[in-house]
Design a protein around this motif. Structure first.
Motif, PDB file in Angstrom:
ATOM      1  N   ASN A  47       0.852  -1.188   0.000  1.00  0.00           N
ATOM      2  CA  ASN A  47       0.000   0.000   0.000  1.00  0.00           C
ATOM      3  C   ASN A  47       0.886   1.235   0.000  1.00  0.00           C
ATOM      4  OD1 ASN A  47      -2.638  -1.199   0.175  1.00  0.00           O
ATOM      5  ND2 ASN A  47      -2.122  -1.768   2.275  1.00  0.00           N
ATOM      6  N   TYR A  49       0.959   5.202   1.349  1.00  0.00           N
ATOM      7  CA  TYR A  49       0.334   6.170   2.239  1.00  0.00           C
ATOM      8  C   TYR A  49       0.876   7.546   1.877  1.00  0.00           C
ATOM      9  CZ  TYR A  49      -0.966   8.641   6.469  1.00  0.00           C
ATOM     10  OH  TYR A  49      -1.494   9.548   7.348  1.00  0.00           O
ATOM     11  N   VAL A  54      -4.573   6.298   1.514  1.00  0.00           N
ATOM     12  CA  VAL A  54      -3.910   5.022   1.226  1.00  0.00           C
ATOM     13  C   VAL A  54      -4.294   4.604  -0.190  1.00  0.00           C
ATOM     14  CG1 VAL A  54      -3.693   2.613   1.912  1.00  0.00           C
ATOM     15  CG2 VAL A  54      -3.974   4.377   3.657  1.00  0.00           C
TER      16      VAL A  54
END
Length: 169
Positions: A47, A49, A54
């Motif tokens: 992922n 951020y 996100v």
């Protein structure tokens, strides 16, 4: 030496089968002495951020062409919605001008109003054949030749297909 061969074969088997094996310090030292590097290090992004948001890692694979196509699609949608609502935006102004020109041209064609673009359209409506391209007669001849060839081929096929026999005789 048999231990090192055994260890090397087990490491090679683990690598080829895709098994993640754990090695101690002594195995790592032995592999370093043998100049064997069975270890691979890497980073897998799961992922992203950024500023409280996100994202999926596929966001990193977006190309400039994809961004431009999505932006153009958004502009097209804004222009279409603006035209339908009658609300003027920068995206709809060119379309509004073209629509207005078409309306003025339609009025000019039906009445005696005259301006250069309307005169061209009136001349075209009066004699469409005058605006035909010079290549059009050559294309028409090619089409006629093709039709003649098709007719000749179909006549030959009909004479070959009969051969004096009938299916129901």
């Amino acid at each position: 030496s048999s231990f090192s061969l055994l260890l090397f074969s087990s490491i090679h088997k683990a690598q080829s089968s895709g098994i993640n094996a754990e090695y101690g310090q002594s195995e790592a030292t032995l592999l370093q002495m043998l100049n064997v590097m069975p270890f691979a290090y890497g980073l897998v992004v799961e992922n992203i951020y950024d500023n409280g948001a996100v994202f999926a890692p596929e966001v990193l694979d977006i190309t400039d062409e994809q961004l431009l196509s999505k932006f153009q699609l958004g502009i097209t949608n804004v222009a279409a919605a603006s035209l339908e609502m009658g609300y003027c935006t920068q995206a709809s102004v060119p379309h509004s001008i073209i629509i207005a020109f078409k309306n003025v041209l339609a009025v000019a064609v039906e009445t005696d109003i005259s301006f250069p673009q309307a005169d061209t359209v009136k001349a075209f409506l009066a004699a469409p054949s005058a605006f035909a391209v010079a290549a059009a007669p050559a294309e028409a001849e090619a089409v006629e030749e093709t039709k003649e060839e098709v007719k000749e081929e179909s006549e030959e096929e009909e004479s070959d297909d009969d051969m004096g026999f009938s299916l129901f005789d």
